[in-house]
Scaffold this motif. Structure first.
Motif, PDB file in Angstrom:
ATOM      1  N   SER A  71       0.849  -1.193   0.000  1.00 14.81           N
ATOM      2  CA  SER A  71       0.000   0.000   0.000  1.00 14.81           C
ATOM      3  C   SER A  71       0.882   1.240   0.000  1.00 14.81           C
ATOM      4  CB  SER A  71      -0.918   0.022   1.224  1.00 14.81           C
ATOM      5  OG  SER A  71      -1.675   1.223   1.247  1.00 14.81           O
ATOM      6  N   PRO A  72       0.533   2.262  -0.766  1.00 16.32           N
ATOM      7  CA  PRO A  72       1.315   3.502  -0.752  1.00 16.32           C
ATOM      8  C   PRO A  72       1.028   4.357   0.478  1.00 16.32           C
ATOM      9  CG  PRO A  72      -0.521   3.701  -2.279  1.00 16.32           C
ATOM     10  CD  PRO A  72      -0.530   2.286  -1.787  1.00 16.32           C
ATOM     11  N   ARG A  73      -0.049   4.040   1.191  1.00 18.69           N
ATOM     12  CA  ARG A  73      -0.413   4.805   2.382  1.00 18.69           C
ATOM     13  C   ARG A  73       0.237   4.185   3.612  1.00 18.69           C
ATOM     14  NH1 ARG A  73      -6.605   4.492   2.675  1.00 18.69           N
ATOM     15  NH2 ARG A  73      -6.087   5.300   4.751  1.00 18.69           N
ATOM     16  N   PRO A  74       0.986   4.953   4.377  1.00 16.03           N
ATOM     17  CA  PRO A  74       1.680   4.402   5.559  1.00 16.03           C
ATOM     18  C   PRO A  74       0.748   3.706   6.546  1.00 16.03           C
ATOM     19  CG  PRO A  74       2.506   6.589   5.045  1.00 16.03           C
ATOM     20  CD  PRO A  74       1.320   6.370   4.162  1.00 16.03           C
ATOM     21  N   SER A  75      -0.414   4.307   6.819  1.00 15.36           N
ATOM     22  CA  SER A  75      -1.329   3.711   7.796  1.00 15.36           C
ATOM     23  C   SER A  75      -1.860   2.372   7.303  1.00 15.36           C
ATOM     24  CB  SER A  75      -2.496   4.667   8.075  1.00 15.36           C
ATOM     25  OG  SER A  75      -3.225   4.936   6.884  1.00 15.36           O
ATOM     26  N   ARG A  76      -2.205   2.303   6.023  1.00 12.15           N
ATOM     27  CA  ARG A  76      -2.706   1.052   5.459  1.00 12.15           C
ATOM     28  C   ARG A  76      -1.594   0.012   5.390  1.00 12.15           C
ATOM     29  NH1 ARG A  76      -6.744  -2.315   5.418  1.00 12.15           N
ATOM     30  NH2 ARG A  76      -7.079  -3.404   3.438  1.00 12.15           N
ATOM     31  N   LEU A  77      -0.393   0.447   5.069  1.00 12.45           N
ATOM     32  CA  LEU A  77       0.759  -0.458   5.008  1.00 12.45           C
ATOM     33  C   LEU A  77       1.003  -1.120   6.361  1.00 12.45           C
ATOM     34  CD1 LEU A  77       3.359  -1.623   3.764  1.00 12.45           C
ATOM     35  CD2 LEU A  77       4.485   0.541   4.341  1.00 12.45           C
ATOM     36  N   LEU A  78       1.014  -0.319   7.422  1.00  8.79           N
ATOM     37  CA  LEU A  78       1.237  -0.869   8.759  1.00  8.79           C
ATOM     38  C   LEU A  78       0.113  -1.815   9.169  1.00  8.79           C
ATOM     39  CD1 LEU A  78       2.644   2.175  10.789  1.00  8.79           C
ATOM     40  CD2 LEU A  78       3.859   0.117  10.054  1.00  8.79           C
ATOM     41  N   ALA A  79      -1.119  -1.461   8.820  1.00  9.08           N
ATOM     42  CA  ALA A  79      -2.255  -2.310   9.179  1.00  9.08           C
ATOM     43  C   ALA A  79      -2.149  -3.679   8.500  1.00  9.08           C
ATOM     44  CB  ALA A  79      -3.558  -1.624   8.787  1.00  9.08           C
ATOM     45  N   LEU A  80      -1.781  -3.693   7.221  1.00  7.77           N
ATOM     46  CA  LEU A  80      -1.649  -4.959   6.495  1.00  7.77           C
ATOM     47  C   LEU A  80      -0.490  -5.796   7.035  1.00  7.77           C
ATOM     48  CD1 LEU A  80      -2.252  -3.671   2.842  1.00  7.77           C
ATOM     49  CD2 LEU A  80      -3.793  -5.106   4.193  1.00  7.77           C
ATOM     50  N   LEU A  81       0.634  -5.139   7.304  1.00  9.04           N
ATOM     51  CA  LEU A  81       1.794  -5.867   7.818  1.00  9.04           C
ATOM     52  C   LEU A  81       1.521  -6.433   9.211  1.00  9.04           C
ATOM     53  CD1 LEU A  81       4.808  -3.667   6.656  1.00  9.04           C
ATOM     54  CD2 LEU A  81       4.234  -5.987   5.911  1.00  9.04           C
ATOM     55  N   CYS A  82       0.824  -5.659  10.023  1.00  3.41           N
ATOM     56  CA  CYS A  82       0.480  -6.152  11.360  1.00  3.41           C
ATOM     57  C   CYS A  82      -0.402  -7.396  11.267  1.00  3.41           C
ATOM     58  CB  CYS A  82      -0.228  -5.067  12.163  1.00  3.41           C
ATOM     59  SG  CYS A  82       0.871  -3.742  12.729  1.00  3.41           S
ATOM     60  N   GLU A  83      -1.330  -7.387  10.314  1.00  8.85           N
ATOM     61  CA  GLU A  83      -2.216  -8.543  10.148  1.00  8.85           C
ATOM     62  C   GLU A  83      -1.439  -9.764   9.670  1.00  8.85           C
ATOM     63  OE1 GLU A  83      -6.284  -9.852   7.706  1.00  8.85           O
ATOM     64  OE2 GLU A  83      -5.470  -7.808   7.516  1.00  8.85           O
ATOM     65  N   VAL A  84      -0.534  -9.546   8.701  1.00  8.96           N
ATOM     66  CA  VAL A  84       0.229 -10.668   8.143  1.00  8.96           C
ATOM     67  C   VAL A  84       1.226 -11.219   9.161  1.00  8.96           C
ATOM     68  CG1 VAL A  84       1.887 -11.333   6.365  1.00  8.96           C
ATOM     69  CG2 VAL A  84      -0.048  -9.865   5.774  1.00  8.96           C
ATOM     70  N   VAL A  85       2.005 -10.317   9.754  1.00  8.40           N
ATOM     71  CA  VAL A  85       3.007 -10.752  10.733  1.00  8.40           C
ATOM     72  C   VAL A  85       2.328 -11.354  11.962  1.00  8.40           C
ATOM     73  CG1 VAL A  85       4.875  -9.976  12.254  1.00  8.40           C
ATOM     74  CG2 VAL A  85       4.702  -9.082   9.920  1.00  8.40           C
ATOM     75  N   GLY A  86       1.154 -10.819  12.295  1.00  7.81           N
ATOM     76  CA  GLY A  86       0.412 -11.359  13.431  1.00  7.81           C
ATOM     77  C   GLY A  86      -0.009 -12.801  13.222  1.00  7.81           C
ATOM     78  N   LYS A  87      -0.083 -13.239  11.985  1.00  7.73           N
ATOM     79  CA  LYS A  87      -0.403 -14.633  11.685  1.00  7.73           C
ATOM     80  C   LYS A  87       0.813 -15.542  11.797  1.00  7.73           C
ATOM     81  CE  LYS A  87      -4.370 -14.378   8.564  1.00  7.73           C
ATOM     82  NZ  LYS A  87      -4.886 -14.838   7.252  1.00  7.73           N
ATOM     83  N   GLY A  88       1.973 -14.940  12.036  1.00  4.08           N
ATOM     84  CA  GLY A  88       3.192 -15.734  12.100  1.00  4.08           C
ATOM     85  C   GLY A  88       3.828 -15.942  10.740  1.00  4.08           C
ATOM     86  N   VAL A  89       3.520 -15.043   9.796  1.00  2.00           N
ATOM     87  CA  VAL A  89       4.049 -15.136   8.438  1.00  2.00           C
ATOM     88  C   VAL A  89       5.319 -14.295   8.332  1.00  2.00           C
ATOM     89  CG1 VAL A  89       3.592 -14.667   5.993  1.00  2.00           C
ATOM     90  CG2 VAL A  89       1.754 -15.517   7.478  1.00  2.00           C
ATOM     91  N   ARG A  90       6.315 -14.837   7.647  1.00  2.00           N
ATOM     92  CA  ARG A  90       7.550 -14.100   7.403  1.00  2.00           C
ATOM     93  C   ARG A  90       7.392 -13.298   6.118  1.00  2.00           C
ATOM     94  NH1 ARG A  90      13.381 -16.751   5.913  1.00  2.00           N
ATOM     95  NH2 ARG A  90      12.011 -17.768   4.399  1.00  2.00           N
ATOM     96  N   VAL A  91       7.628 -11.981   6.190  1.00  5.94           N
ATOM     97  CA  VAL A  91       7.502 -11.107   5.026  1.00  5.94           C
ATOM     98  C   VAL A  91       8.894 -10.670   4.598  1.00  5.94           C
ATOM     99  CG1 VAL A  91       6.479  -9.009   4.084  1.00  5.94           C
ATOM    100  CG2 VAL A  91       5.263 -10.294   5.864  1.00  5.94           C
ATOM    101  N   VAL A  92       9.239 -10.966   3.350  1.00  6.17           N
ATOM    102  CA  VAL A  92      10.557 -10.636   2.810  1.00  6.17           C
ATOM    103  C   VAL A  92      10.389  -9.616   1.694  1.00  6.17           C
ATOM    104  CG1 VAL A  92      12.610 -11.517   1.642  1.00  6.17           C
ATOM    105  CG2 VAL A  92      11.473 -12.905   3.395  1.00  6.17           C
ATOM    106  N   ALA A  93      11.123  -8.495   1.798  1.00  7.53           N
ATOM    107  CA  ALA A  93      11.070  -7.442   0.788  1.00  7.53           C
ATOM    108  C   ALA A  93      12.405  -7.356   0.070  1.00  7.53           C
ATOM    109  CB  ALA A  93      10.725  -6.104   1.425  1.00  7.53           C
ATOM    110  N   ALA A  94      12.366  -7.365  -1.255  1.00  8.59           N
ATOM    111  CA  ALA A  94      13.602  -7.291  -2.039  1.00  8.59           C
ATOM    112  C   ALA A  94      14.314  -5.967  -1.820  1.00  8.59           C
ATOM    113  CB  ALA A  94      13.279  -7.482  -3.519  1.00  8.59           C
ATOM    114  N   SER A  95      13.540  -4.884  -1.629  1.00  6.37           N
ATOM    115  CA  SER A  95      14.152  -3.568  -1.426  1.00  6.37           C
ATOM    116  C   SER A  95      14.928  -3.497  -0.121  1.00  6.37           C
ATOM    117  CB  SER A  95      13.074  -2.486  -1.451  1.00  6.37           C
ATOM    118  OG  SER A  95      12.109  -2.714  -0.422  1.00  6.37           O
ATOM    119  N   LEU A  96      14.574  -4.354   0.851  1.00  3.06           N
ATOM    120  CA  LEU A  96      15.278  -4.394   2.138  1.00  3.06           C
ATOM    121  C   LEU A  96      16.278  -5.544   2.192  1.00  3.06           C
ATOM    122  CD1 LEU A  96      12.266  -3.720   4.554  1.00  3.06           C
ATOM    123  CD2 LEU A  96      13.913  -2.074   3.640  1.00  3.06           C
TER     124      LEU A  96
END
Length: 269
Positions: A71-96
């Protein structure tokens, strides 16, 4: 068994083919050879992403080219990441070049979230001001139109002619059968056939067009043409009737006037 997924979203500045390449480049060092690709082709959409998040389970891996693909919106980005990480999912970003550290990311983006909230508030305020401005302009336009119409009527301007020229094409105005009936009654009162009425018009119109005008009113072509011709004929007919009435009255009164004049002349002599 843990699964691996990849997500790409088509954006104006980061096309999906480049995202695919970035995801592939970051997955190989992590030993990830196969993954299921999910692509959001609609710019600004997130239906595919939300469906993918529902599918994710603990210990799964989600590969993305950049965090702002979510999401380009910071608030929406954090909300989505919190939901995904909260499930115990590992999120890998190529830019990082590796796994996302959510607490660290939150500390960096919290200020942007505040800026976003202020921006949204300013945008809402601007939208409201534009709405009020449109209302004011509409009110002004209505009042100005009413004032203009009064001035035109005061100076005897034919508003119908201004709105619909005599040479207007068919379909330029909606049908108005009441106007057509009015012209037909006027024509019949004058004792004219459709062909005779059409011959009075300039330019001349045929009998079929006269019939159409009498059915559709101002919705038919040459409505103003026929109306002007019939009104003119009616005025001339009234003038002719008045002149005839005066002539008849004069003819009736004349014999008595002659006798009276003769009597006066005899008395005077």
């Amino acid at each position: 068994m843990p699964a691996c997924y990849a997500y790409a979203r088509n954006t104006a500045t980061f096309k999906t083919d480049k995202q695919f390449a970035a995801i592939k480049a970051v997955s190989l060092p992590l030993g990830i050879v196969t993954y299921t690709m999910h692509t959001e082709n609609e710019i600004g959409g997130e239906d595919i992403l939300l469906a993918l998040i529902d599918q994710l389970r603990a210990n799964d891996t989600l590969l993305i080219a950049d965090i702002f693909i979510l999401s380009p919106r910071p608030s929406r980005l954090l909300a989505l990441l919190c939901e995904v990480v909260g499930k115990g999912v590992r999120v890998v970003a190529a830019s990082l070049a590796g796994e996302i550290n959510l607490p660290l990311l939150r500390s960096y983006t919290v200020h942007f979230v505040e800026m976003e909230e202020k921006l949204l508030a300013a945008e809402a305020k601007l939208i409201e001001r534009e709405r009020l401005h449109r209302i004011e302009m509409d009110t002004y336009a209505s009042e100005y139109e009413a004032h203009l119409l009064k001035l035109l009527q005061k100076h005897g301007v034919n508003l119908l002619t201004l709105v619909r020229p005599a040479n207007a094409l068919e379909g330029d105005a909606p049908k108005n059968p009441a106007q057509g009936r009015e012209l037909r009654e006027m024509r019949e009162k004058l004792g004219l056939t459709g062909e005779q009425a059409g011959a009075l018009c300039q330019p001349v119109i045929g009998k079929s067009q006269v019939s159409r005008i009498e059915s559709e009113g101002s919705g038919a072509a040459h409505y103003e043409n026929l109306k002007y011709a019939l009104v003119t004929a009616e005025v001339l007919a009234r003038y002719d009737q008045t002149r005839r009435a005066k002539a008849i009255e004069k003819a009736i009164v004349r014999p008595a006037q002659i006798v009276e004049d003769f009597a006066k002349s005899r008395i005077a002599s």
